[in-house]
Each structure stands twice: as C-alpha cells, then as structure tokens.
Design a protein around this motif. Sequence first.
Motif, short mmCIF file in Angstrom:
data_model
loop_
_atom_site.label_atom_id
_atom_site.label_comp_id
_atom_site.label_asym_id
_atom_site.label_seq_id
_atom_site.Cartn_x
_atom_site.Cartn_y
_atom_site.Cartn_z
N PRO A 75 -1.72 7.67 -4.11
CA PRO A 75 -1.69 6.95 -2.82
C PRO A 75 -3.04 6.33 -2.50
CG PRO A 75 -0.62 9.09 -2.61
CD PRO A 75 -1.27 9.07 -3.96
N PRO A 76 -3.07 5.02 -2.24
CA PRO A 76 -4.35 4.35 -1.98
C PRO A 76 -4.90 4.68 -0.59
CG PRO A 76 -2.54 2.81 -1.72
CD PRO A 76 -1.93 4.09 -2.22
N ASN A 88 1.62 3.66 -6.45
CA ASN A 88 1.23 3.99 -5.08
C ASN A 88 1.69 5.39 -4.66
OD1 ASN A 88 -0.09 1.59 -4.69
ND2 ASN A 88 1.58 0.60 -3.57
N LEU A 98 0.82 -1.21 0.00
CA LEU A 98 0.00 0.00 0.00
C LEU A 98 0.86 1.26 0.00
CD1 LEU A 98 -2.62 -1.17 2.64
CD2 LEU A 98 -2.94 -1.07 0.17
N ASP A 99 2.17 1.10 0.11
CA ASP A 99 3.08 2.25 0.07
C ASP A 99 4.03 2.09 -1.12
OD1 ASP A 99 4.40 0.09 1.09
OD2 ASP A 99 5.33 1.14 2.77
N CYS A 100 5.09 2.87 -1.15
CA CYS A 100 5.98 2.93 -2.31
C CYS A 100 6.51 1.56 -2.71
CB CYS A 100 7.16 3.85 -2.01
SG CYS A 100 8.40 3.90 -3.32
N ARG A 101 6.32 1.20 -3.97
CA ARG A 101 6.77 -0.12 -4.45
C ARG A 101 8.29 -0.20 -4.51
NH1 ARG A 101 2.30 -2.75 -5.42
NH2 ARG A 101 0.53 -1.66 -6.35
N ARG A 129 -7.22 -1.80 0.43
CA ARG A 129 -7.50 -0.56 -0.29
C ARG A 129 -8.98 -0.24 -0.17
NH1 ARG A 129 -3.59 0.74 -4.36
NH2 ARG A 129 -1.87 -0.75 -4.26
#
Length: 597
Positions: free
Chosen positions: A398-399, A394, A371-374, A503
Amino acid sequence: MLREPHQILQDVFGYPEFRGNQEAVIHHVMQGRDALVLMPTGGGKSLCYQIPALAMDGLTVVISPLIALMQNQVETLNELGITAAAYNSGTTPEHRAQIHQDLKEKRLKLLYLAPERFSAPGFIEFLKTLHINLFAIDEAHCISQWGHDFRPEYLKLNKLHDLFPHIPRLALTATADQQTEKDIIDRLNLGYGTVFRASFDRPNIQYRITAKQNGVRQLVDFIQSEHPNDSGIIYCMSRKKTESIAEKLKEKGFDALPYHAGLSPELREKHQQAFIKSEKVIMVATIAFGMGIDKPDVRFVAHLDLPKNLEAYYQETGRAGRDGLPATAWLAFGTQDIFKVRNLMNLNQPQDQLQAERHKFNALLSYCEALDCRRIHLLSYFGEQSEACGNCDNCLSPPETEDTTEAAQQALSVIYRTGQLFGVTHLIEVLLGNETDKIKEFDHDKLAVFGVGKDKSRQQWQALFRQLVSKDFVAQDTDGYGGLSLNENCRSLLRGEEKFFSRKQPYLKQSGGKDRKQVQFKSDADQSLFENLRALRGRLAKAADIPPYIIFHDKTLLELVFQRPQNLQQLSRIPGIGKNKQEKYGEVFLELLTNEG
C-alpha cells in the motif's frame, strides 16, 4: 450423436461441471434464442457454442476476425475428434473445394469464417443451402465503432438477422463497456435476445504498474527475476520498437521474436507458430497480435507503451493466465507515453469520436495513477463492484500518500512563468535551481520559481508532472518542441480550491514479485514429475506438429501430479481429459506416472 450437454462436456472435453453461466447460455441457444455473452478471457466462451454444435443436428457457423484464431480452434477441435474447418483468405482453392464437399455431405459440425466471406459472390446463397443451427459471432466488440478494435467488415453481419431470421445468433466478447455493449446489441439487432454477464474478474492475474525510468532495463529485471523460463507477450506501440526490444531480449539470452504488420505474412506466421508451439518464447508485438490466440500458458503480459483505453488493456492483459494459473500483468509508463497517445488521438478524428476516446484514455490513466486496489478500478469500469483483491501492487505494498498541493502549484507556476514553451526536463531544472546554459540563455534563473523545488528529487518532480498530465491539468504542444501548457481545468488547483495527493515515494523498484502467487508443489519430487510430464507432452506435440497445450493444459498436468492416477478409470476423472484424449495419450502418460510413482 450425443445430445445431452453435460455428457458432451464430460466425454468430449473432459470437464465434470460447467462454469458460471455456461450451462444457461447453452440451453438458451439450443432453444433457438439470440444472446450476447460477456465473459472474461479464459472464462470458457467457446464452449457456449461448441457444445450446442455437438448437441444439435446441423452446422454451427462461427464468425471470427483472425485467421490465427480459426486455425487455433480448428486444431484443438480436431484433436478432440470434432469435425471442424476454417474458411478464410488463407484457404487454398483445393481446401475450399474439400470444405464445400464436406459441407454438402454434412461431415462438418463447425465452420469458422472470416466476416469478409459474407461479401463474396454467391456465398450467402451457398450458406442458405446448408442446415445451419447457430451463428456464433466471436470477438463481437469488433462491430462497435466505440470499441477498442473496430473492424468495418463486422458491420456486414447486421444482415444475418434478415437473411437467416429463424437461426439463433450468439455474440460473444471478453471486453465491452456499456457503450460498446449497446452498440453490439443495436448493430446485430439482438434487442430481443438475452445478455449473459459473467464477472470480469481474473483473480489469478496480478496487476502491476511502475514508473518508467529505463523501460528496457526494468523489463529485463522483471522477466529475469520472475519469469525467466516462461512464455509471455510484450506490447509496444511501434514496429521499430518491437524489433529493438526483441533484439535486446535475445542479447540477454531470452527466446524473443518480433511481431508487427510490417513483417511479411510468411515471417509473421512463422513467429506466431513458434510462440504457440513453444513454452518459453516471448513475443514482442504491436496490438495486432494476440486476439483469439488460445494459448493458455502465457505467464505474463508486459506493456512498454500505454494502450488507448482500459478495454484494450483488459483484453491484452487477459491473454495471460488463460489456464487460471498465476500470471502477471506488468506496465511501465511515463509522461512521454501519455503525450504520444494523446497526440495520436488528435489526428483526423471526428469530434464526438475524439471526446469518447479522450474519456476512455483518461479512465486508463486514472487506473494507472490509482492509490488503492487496481482491481476495484478495473472492474468498476465494466460496471462491476469489487472488494480489495490482495493481489495487485497497491494491495501488496500500500502506497503512502502526502498532500503535494503546493508542489503541484509550483509545477503549474513554472510552466506559466516560462511562457508555456518548455518541456518537462527544462522545467525540472528550473525548479531544482540548476544553472544550465539553457536556463541562463532565457534568464530563467531570474524567475521567482527558480530553485523553489530543491526539497524534492528529480524523480519526484517527474512523477508529479506525470500525474498533472494524467489528470489533464497540463497539455503538450504538438509543434515538435514538446512544450507544456496549462489546461483550463488547472485553475481550481492553482487557486487552492482542490487538493493534490501523490505517493510519498514514487515507486521505482519492482513491487509485488516476491508476493506473486505461484503454484505450490508439496515436494521436489512433485515438481520434478511436473517437469517430466511437460517434457513428455512437448515430445508428443512436436511429433504431431501441434501446440503442447492442445494435448493437455498445464492445469491438467498439475492434476496428474497431485492425484497420481494409476489406471485409465482414474485418469478419466482428471479435468481436461475426455475420451478421445484418453485413447490417444492415456497409456503413455500412465506409464510415466507409474514409473515415477
């Protein structure tokens, strides 16, 4: 003979400065010392052995796993005026005889070999007669059984240490986690060598993951909206699927070709050459395609099936944007894709290998569900710290997250109460309270969980089941019916001892495309000039029957547009234009630049 590495870099390859730790590696091996180089795709690994080959007396032997890789590098070197040859199963007897003669007469600087050559009768003895200054072992991860691309024939290379004790060995790879790195060092006996690690970050690649609803339609939309005239690679798990996807893309007007081991060698070679020599061909392939293909202008890599681990994903996506220009790594996956990979892992695997592969696959799933930076997740896997990149889906969108613990418990409960026998589709029908014939047949409309999930959409339930599978709370039976069952580690979630976040809205649309970094031209005239330079390059390449990028990379063409050199002296300052290329192509490119200046 040039001896100074900086001078070779500038005069032969046309670059003013080394990147990263290239210079340190070069000086290290020129001092006769072993090394392992971990450097990302497009990071300039080949210069780490090509420049020592030119700087030192004698022959550099490069071990490479694929014929295509050898051919590609030999073509590139020959175009630069460097004497190099490839010796493999595709080499004709006449060409082998010529290579032997050239080696005896010291006419070659680099010899590319397949690892199988070391088992050929008398070949080691022949090598011992030559003045070899360096062994370079490319794609070194192939020697590790823990790596994503293990090649048994690479194990034979452990003999090099004993057979040629005074010749340095340079092992290079773009993908290795800690276990694979240790395996390379142990198997090649590099314990006394030095490990050079470059950052694995590829900031020009935008990483994107999407929930699979209609994979083909989503893929077509992605290509049409973002890469309609670009070269790309699409990875699929099965041979049949590569052909099906290629055909569907052709129907949409794309120049797409399949590539898999079931095609004849002649057809594979034909398709590969079409891909390498074109600026718009899309290759739809199994993972057998792409290793070592030094095509810098691949603008996107798409996955319609999940890779087995993050190493494979990183290496495959790394084939995009090798020139450093903007590129996209796009992946669509769903619950069934997870089951496919896990079921394949369970086939005839030793337990320790199975556990290692499961661990690596779970790391990939964690990356996909992040859910954060890949980029933070990807680099962390390779032991590297990073900050949020601002160039993945992401980061760009941002989800929003929500606590879906109760819904997850309902999903687990419906699996249990229906007997752990049914697949996702039926379970969702129960949760939504739909009175289908199948539900009535098994009296599932009488269950307490019937209709408890009406507040969520079918897509939301699909996403939630996918996440439960990704986190290994749920397994799928392999009896052919695909029923879901509960794994032991779901107990804490059922008891409410841990939270489950999702999400807020499962992403079904493409995200990030409009924010994708692109080359910015100052004017329409600049863009027109760039296209005219590409067209000129294409004509020259076709006449010489070589890939266009061997003449000049797109990055070099962009520098020609931005700097507008008007004479050979100014042209020589453009990165990527060495003396040999300046002599061959300088005048014709200057003529175009002058006419459009």
